[in-house]
Design a protein around this motif. Structure first.
Motif, PDB file in Angstrom:
ATOM      1  N   TYR A  17      46.805  10.803  43.799  1.00 44.87           N
ATOM      2  CA  TYR A  17      47.077  11.518  42.550  1.00 44.87           C
ATOM      3  C   TYR A  17      46.321  10.904  41.368  1.00 44.87           C
ATOM      4  O   TYR A  17      45.628  11.590  40.620  1.00 44.87           O
ATOM      5  N   TRP A  18      46.459   9.582  41.215  1.00 39.21           N
ATOM      6  CA  TRP A  18      45.888   8.943  40.032  1.00 39.21           C
ATOM      7  C   TRP A  18      44.373   8.939  40.091  1.00 39.21           C
ATOM      8  O   TRP A  18      43.708   9.225  39.100  1.00 39.21           O
TER       9      TRP A  18
ATOM     10  N   HIS B 287      43.004  12.386  39.378  1.00 41.67           N
ATOM     11  CA  HIS B 287      43.015  12.754  37.963  1.00 41.67           C
ATOM     12  C   HIS B 287      42.009  11.946  37.168  1.00 41.67           C
ATOM     13  O   HIS B 287      41.311  12.474  36.309  1.00 41.67           O
ATOM     14  N   LEU B 288      41.945  10.650  37.461  1.00 47.37           N
ATOM     15  CA  LEU B 288      41.107   9.773  36.641  1.00 47.37           C
ATOM     16  C   LEU B 288      39.620  10.068  36.818  1.00 47.37           C
ATOM     17  O   LEU B 288      38.854  10.045  35.858  1.00 47.37           O
TER      18      LEU B 288
END
Lengths: 419, 346
Positions: free
Chosen positions: A327-328, A331-332
């Protein structure tokens, strides 16, 4: 008959004569307006009430005569093409020019020619125009508020440091750039703040009640801008999250803060909040207000960023996931860089609005630029200079907002990747 | 369930009683606000955001004004230095919440002393430092010389949302004159509208009328009518419940007024220490123990007079010399036919 016909229907053959004749008529009409409005001389004898009527008639006839498809004068050609297309167009052109001729000199007179620039007191303003002496004498207060004169170098230093770091981030190699920006976002605000407030490293403690003027406007906006952005991004992601707690917290937060006016937020932060605090806990009023502004603007920022997140095609998410990103990381490295790029205009919009919202802190007694001007214009020695003060404030706000807008446009261009 | 609730409430009540008793005992010895003020080494004072003659900053960044001087007097009395004041500019809307939340400890913000404010808002007015009253300004060319000259249909420029508007309504209704209010939010707008001829008369407090008159294009064309239609005693206020602090603020103000009565000025205060008059000696601290009774040093009033000056000096510096209201009017001492009459400091 032939002669009259020639007058009504201009012929290509007499073109040069007609164009010169027409131009002279137009010039006379301009001259009349200028003489009437600036020197009060009435050339055409029309009464002041319909001062535009006769010049308009003259100008209209003149425009009619110079309206050829092609003349020997390049300037007239350009004029015809853009400002003298048909009779209606020519009337609007004339009226706009008349209005400009009438009012621009008046404004310039007030701003510059009749204005007084040099002096130390109200009595030095004898010109009848603007009294820039007022701005001149009070400039230090407008910029630094009631901050002690002997310590203003600290504010200067903080802002010079800020601009130098921003400049360095432009020139530095991409490798270092990241660190400079991280420094700018997370270290500098606290260095700047402790420099201005003092009480560290032998600096005299300067309480926030004397902070003010443009410096306070900038401090509030810079802090609000720096902190509302990450909070806004987190909220935007939270609102799209599949975890119910996170999702509904974000939705609730955004809707609550967007649902109340900023003035209410500030009033609560400044006056009501201390009532709920225990006696010995003290949080500075300025900090309370800045936190209020940050949370308020973060809600708006969240919706702007969410717009960007939603505009990305599903394929981007799926592609990132299929590469094994969590997820991170997704997104990043994939989602946010694209989404934020799309919403740069929206972000700039929010920041500019935020900057212009800062004068509202005046209502809780913090004297930012506009508040200082209000304070100065009620000084018994300087009564009656509100107009000068507000023109000055407008100019300062315009300079800052316009540069923010230009910067965002440049950023947009630099980051644009045609898709 | 009910039993345990009852028990709990008894417990709560006894705790409250205990706490109350303790704080009562504490207050008898020392004031919470006073000890807080001494600890932080400045007086927290709420002033207006700029009102000519009352509170204002000058181009050098120093606060001046007749309200400001009250705060400075308190600082001189409590801390021995009139400069140790933290001024917080307050709007009319937030002034009372700021006082009750402890944001400020003295509110000297040209606030009218009224029953509803005194009783309902949990604040206590300690005295009056300026007697104001609402008046009218008209153009000389109108030929009106008193409010008896007002005719039906007169248009009146005024501020919105203040007692000014209510007083005006009461006045015209009782006189049975029909009028047309032209109201604006800001004083500047009101003045501009009146100066541009949008209304026949302009009403606000007389000190305000006098100050705004200097802003007009041609001040000599306007006169302030002699009638005063409302009482506006303006004075500093403190929170309910701290009587020691209340006394300190009250007597700081009274000391300034009494010093004028006895002719003690910032210039001659030191030399009057050896005066024959015991009242003067008490005020400059060379006789009696008045300071100790207030919980302050015995030089409290001497500090006020030396650093801030007496009331007359403050008035001259802030109101008269700035051209706002050269005549003292109701703000003269009772001995000169004014209203300033304070309890004696002895």
């Amino acid at each position: 008959m032939n002669y009259l016909d020639n007058i009504i229907k201009p012929k290509q053959a007499n073109q040069n004569t007609l164009v010169i004749f027409g131009s002279i008529l137009i010039l006379i009409s301009f001259l009349d307006v200028v003489l009437l409005s600036v020197f009060d001389i009435n050339l055409t004898g029309s009464s002041k009430g319909i001062s535009f009527f006769l010049p308009l008639l003259l100008g209209f006839i003149g425009m009619y005569y110079i309206r050829f498809d092609h003349t020997n004068f390049p300037l007239i050609n350009r004029f015809n093409k853009s400002l003298n297309i048909d009779w209606l167009n020519s009337i609007f052109t004339l009226l706009s020019i008349f209005v400009l001729l009438k009012f621009v000199p008046l404004i310039l007179n007030w701003l510059i020619f009749d204005a007084n620039f040099i002096g130390t007191a109200k009595e030095d303003c004898t010109g009848g125009g603007a009294c820039w002496v007022f701005i001149n004498v009070w400039l230090k207060r407008f910029v630094y508020g009631l901050y002690p004169d002997s310590e203003t170098w600290r504010i200067n230093l903080a802002f010079i440091l800020l601009f130098v770091t921003i400049g360095a981030s432009y020139l530095a190699k991409p490798k270092f750039k990241k660190y400079i920006i991280l420094f700018l976002l997370f270290v500098f605000p606290f260095i700047g703040l402790s420099l201005i407030s003092g009480d560290v490293g032998g600096l005299v403690y300067v309480e926030t009640n004397v902070w003010g003027g443009l410096a306070l406007t900038l401090i509030v906006s810079i802090f609000a801008i720096i902190f509302c952005f990450p909070i806004g991004v987190m909220l935007a992601m939270g609102r799209r999250s599949e975890l119910p707690v996170v999702k509904y917290f974000s939705v609730g937060f955004i809707e609550l803060w967007r649902g109340v006016p900023l003035i209410t937020v500030l009033f609560m932060a400044a006056n009501m909040f201390p009532l709920f605090l225990p006696e010995d806990v003290f949080l500075d009023k300025l900090i309370r207000c800045i936190i209020g502004i940050i949370l308020f603007e973060a809600a708006y920022m969240a919706e702007v960023v969410r717009g960007g997140l939603q505009s990305l095609p599903k394929g981007q998410y799926e592609a990132a996931k299929s590469l094994g990103m969590g997820y991170w990381r997704m997104h990043l490295f994939v989602i946010l860089p694209q989404a934020l790029k799309i919403v740069i205009p929206g972000i700039a919009n929010t920041f500019i609005a935020l900057f212009k919202d800062t004068p509202l802190i005046f209502i809780v007694g913090l004297l930012e630029l506009l508040g200082m001007i209000d304070l100065a214009k009620t000084n018994p020695k300087w009564l009656g200079f509100a107009a000068e003060g507000y023109v000055f404030a407008a100019l300062v706000y315009f300079v800052f907002c316009y540069s923010m807008s230009r910067y965002s446009q440049k950023l947009e261009k630099r980051l644009s990747t045609e898709r | 369930m009910i039993k345990s609730l009852k028990k709990f409430s008894i417990f709560l009540a006894s705790v409250a009683l205990l706490v109350g008793l303790q704080s009562e005992a504490f207050a008898a010895k020392k004031s919470r606000t006073l000890s807080k003020t001494i600890k932080q080494d400045h007086v927290k004072c709420g002033v207006s955001q700029g009102l000519p003659g009352f509170s204002n900053a000058d181009a050098a960044g120093n606060w001046t004004g007749i309200d400001v001087d009250v705060c400075r007097a308190v600082a001189a009395a409590v801390l021995g230095d009139s400069g140790k004041v933290k001024f917080t500019p307050l709007t009319a809307k937030e002034r009372f919440t700021a006082l009750s939340s402890g944001e400020v400890d003295v509110l000297a913000r040209n606030t009218t002393w009224t029953l509803s404010r005194d009783a309902d808002l949990n604040l206590t007015f300690v005295g009056v430092n300026f007697y104001d009253g609402q008046g009218f300004m008209v153009r000389k060319s109108s030929g009106i010389t008193s409010t008896n000259g007002f005719k039906n249909g007169i248009s009146v420029c005024t501020n919105t949302g203040t007692t000014t508007e209510l007083n005006m309504r009461d006045f015209f209704n009782s006189k049975k004159i029909s009028y047309e209010p032209v109201a604006f939010e800001k004083a500047d707008e009101v003045v501009q509208a009146y100066d541009a001829g949008r209304c026949d008369t302009y009403t606000t407090d007389k000190s305000g009328l006098a100050a705004q008159r200097t802003k007009m294009k041609n001040p000599d064309e306007h006169i302030v009518l002699p009638e005063t239609i409302s009482k506006e005693p303006l004075g500093p206020a403190v929170r309910h419940g701290d009587q020691v602090w209340e006394d300190i603020v009250r007597w700081s103000l009274f000391a300034m007024i009494e010093a004028e009565e006895y002719g003690i000025t910032s210039a001659n205060a030191d030399s009057l220490k050896t005066s024959e008059n015991p009242q003067i000696k008490r005020l400059v601290g060379s006789e009696g123990e008045l300071g100790t009774l207030l919980g302050l040093g015995n030089d409290w009033s001497l500090n006020i007079i030396k650093q801030v000056g007496n009331y007359g000096e403050s008035y001259k510096r802030n109101i008269a010399d700035t051209g706002i209201l050269p005549a003292r009017g109701p703000n003269a001492l009772w001995t000169n036919g004014g209203l300033l009459y304070v309890a004696p400091a002895r």
